[in-house]
Every structure is written in structure tokens, then in C-alpha cells.
Design an enzyme around this catalytic site. Sequence first.
Site, PDB file in Angstrom:
ATOM      1  N   ARG A 175     -13.080  -9.136  -0.161  1.00  0.00           N
ATOM      2  CA  ARG A 175     -12.263  -8.719   1.003  1.00  0.00           C
ATOM      3  C   ARG A 175     -11.842  -7.241   0.893  1.00  0.00           C
ATOM      4  O   ARG A 175     -11.417  -6.778  -0.153  1.00  0.00           O
ATOM      5  CB  ARG A 175     -11.028  -9.617   1.077  1.00  0.00           C
ATOM      6  CG  ARG A 175     -10.096  -9.322   2.268  1.00  0.00           C
ATOM      7  CD  ARG A 175      -8.958  -8.401   1.891  1.00  0.00           C
ATOM      8  NE  ARG A 175      -8.036  -8.171   2.990  1.00  0.00           N
ATOM      9  CZ  ARG A 175      -7.110  -7.227   3.005  1.00  0.00           C
ATOM     10  NH1 ARG A 175      -6.989  -6.410   1.977  1.00  0.00           N
ATOM     11  NH2 ARG A 175      -6.302  -7.086   4.020  1.00  0.00           N
ATOM     12  N   GLY A 202      -3.761  -5.727   6.617  1.00  0.00           N
ATOM     13  CA  GLY A 202      -4.845  -4.821   6.988  1.00  0.00           C
ATOM     14  C   GLY A 202      -5.716  -5.322   8.116  1.00  0.00           C
ATOM     15  O   GLY A 202      -6.189  -4.528   8.941  1.00  0.00           O
ATOM     16  N   GLY A 259      -9.477  -4.369   3.091  1.00  0.00           N
ATOM     17  CA  GLY A 259      -8.485  -4.240   4.173  1.00  0.00           C
ATOM     18  C   GLY A 259      -8.617  -2.918   4.911  1.00  0.00           C
ATOM     19  O   GLY A 259      -9.669  -2.274   4.906  1.00  0.00           O
ATOM     20  N   GLY A 273       0.711  -2.976   5.143  1.00  0.00           N
ATOM     21  CA  GLY A 273       0.879  -4.342   5.649  1.00  0.00           C
ATOM     22  C   GLY A 273      -0.465  -5.028   5.840  1.00  0.00           C
ATOM     23  O   GLY A 273      -1.457  -4.663   5.204  1.00  0.00           O
ATOM     24  N   THR A 310       0.820  -1.218   0.000  1.00  0.00           N
ATOM     25  CA  THR A 310       0.000   0.000   0.000  1.00  0.00           C
ATOM     26  C   THR A 310       0.853   1.267   0.000  1.00  0.00           C
ATOM     27  O   THR A 310       1.837   1.335   0.726  1.00  0.00           O
ATOM     28  CB  THR A 310      -0.817   0.012   1.309  1.00  0.00           C
ATOM     29  OG1 THR A 310      -1.538  -1.196   1.379  1.00  0.00           O
ATOM     30  CG2 THR A 310      -1.729   1.206   1.397  1.00  0.00           C
TER      31      THR A 310
END
Length: 333
Positions: free
Chosen positions: A221, A247, A223, A245, A193
Amino acid sequence: MKRRKFIKNTALSSIGVTFGTSLLGCNNTDQKNSEEKIMATDNTQFPIAICTWAFTAANAKAGEELSKGKPALDAVISGVEVEEENLKNTTVGKGGAPDREGNVTLDACVMNPEGDCGAVVYVNTITNVAALARKVMEETPHVMLAGEGAEEFGYSQGFEKENLLTEESRLAWEEWKKSPEYKPIINIENHDTIGMLAIDKDGDIAGACTTSGLSYKMKGRIGDSPIIGSGLFIDNEIGGAVATGMGEEVMKTVGSFLIVELMRNGMNPQEACEEAVRRIVTKNDRYKDFQIAYIAMNKKGETGSYCIHEGFTYMKYQNGENKNIPSDFYHKG
Ligand code: GLY
């Protein structure tokens, strides 16, 4: 008059003010310290841009915009767009790795110095999702739009409909399907991210966070990245934080909000990032299997970063220099 300037002026004229800290039950000394922190702000240090990972070009772009006098929100959106449009980046924007069914779905959020925010999730046909999140913030009465609704709104605002799955990402997904084991990779290709924070020449802070999420995630999904308080949080009186990283673990501790609140109560950005990582690792003995990293900046332009595993770095643009800084980490083996 902006809220920050109002507070500054009232403090100067010795009128008692109660902001933020009173909600947390802080005493008068804490309140005085917070006022002093605002008064101590030195605008000659500004502008500054920081972002997760070694996204050099993205951070340079934000720095360039800030140096031209652009507001913090414009700068972070222009900055993160560099990675959203980078087809080689498989963790952000077009070219991102798909979910298990082969759909690339993007999530993003933005927050401005006034405390307004916008977010989009599960966007399958638009590349510049941080800019789209800004439109949600500015042009709708809502904070978050999802999936088809976000896409239809985006087309109405002039965003182009695109296929986000590049041939390279499709081939990598076909390869993955041969033995479809789902296992998060720590420091995936040394990027993930992009979360970016900027403080502009006026000392105002904004942020953006944008991602294609975990590679080969379950369909549907979402995050932490588009969730205000988890992937990103800004309080223009205090500072901001962003996460990268795993989530799911960031969401459980509302990491970015936590960091800003810790700074409100007196921690510097480094101490606050360390405490936010500690909240995760002390409650979760599986931390050896996933990475989380935070970066933060306070109102004075001080920055900090902390992560679980070695290998995370962040960019910092200040005074025309754009540096890559290795983060300290928790798991020392
Ligand atoms: N931090 C990105 C994600 O978990 O989707």
C-alpha cells in the site's frame, strides 16, 4: 534568471505577461490580481517554515537553517530528517509502524521552487527518504523510484542500509496481530505524516513530505505522501500545500494541488484549505471515521490550516519564534 524574477521584471516594465492563470481560463482581472499579489510580496516577513503536527524540533531545525540563509529545499529536508530519525515516532522514518507482514516501508517526496520534484515509495532499508527523493530529483531523469530500485539507487548515492523495524514497533505489531482488526485511528498519538513548507529569505518556496504510511496497512500500500499533487504541491509563483491523514481520501481529490490552484484563483491559504476539506466531506459520509488535515502557505508568507476533526495542530517558525497553532476543523459534533 529565475522564472519568478523574470515575471517580476517583465511586470515592472509593463510588458503583458500570461502565466498560470491563463491555463485556467482566468480573465484579465484575475491575471492583474495575480501580478499584484506577486508585486505585494514583502520579503521582510521571510524566512518562514511550517509543518504538520507538533513536530517542534523538526520545524525549529528548518527555521534555524533558513535563518542561516539556507535555501528552502535544504531547510525542509534538514527539518523532516529530525522526525525520520526519531525512533519514538511510529508514523515517520525509522521506528515507523510496519505493514501487516511486519515490513516498515517509507514514502516521501520533495518539490523545489523551480517546479522540479522527486519521490520514493516502498523503501524498506533507508531512513532519510526525503533526502533520497531529492537525489531522485537531482541525479536521475525520473520523478519516482520504488522499492528495491529506490534502495539500490540510494546505496549508490551513499545512503546506509538499515533495519527500520525497532524492537518497540515489532512488539506493538506482535500485539496487534493477536486481534488484527484494521481500523484507522484519528489523530494517531497526535502525530502522523510530516509535511513541511518553507519560504526562504529570497521568497522562494520548497516542500517535503515523508511518512511510514498507515500502521498495519496492506503489503504494497502507498498513500498520498509521495504523490506530487496529493501529499505535496508547490508552485513558486503562488504557494504550497501539504497533507496529513488518510491518504486514500487525499488522493481522490488531489488535495495539495487543489489548494494551490484555489490560491491561484484568489483564495487565501485558510480559505483554500477549508475548500479542499469540504470537497472530501461533501462527497464522503464516512468522513467521521478518518482525519485529513492540510496546511498551506502563499507567496506572501500567509499561512492556513484546516482539518476534519479537532486535535490537529501545526508548527510555524517566523522571526525566530516557533509556535504550535491549533487548526480549525469541520466536524463540530
Ligand atoms: N498520509 C499518509 C498516508 O496515508 O500514508
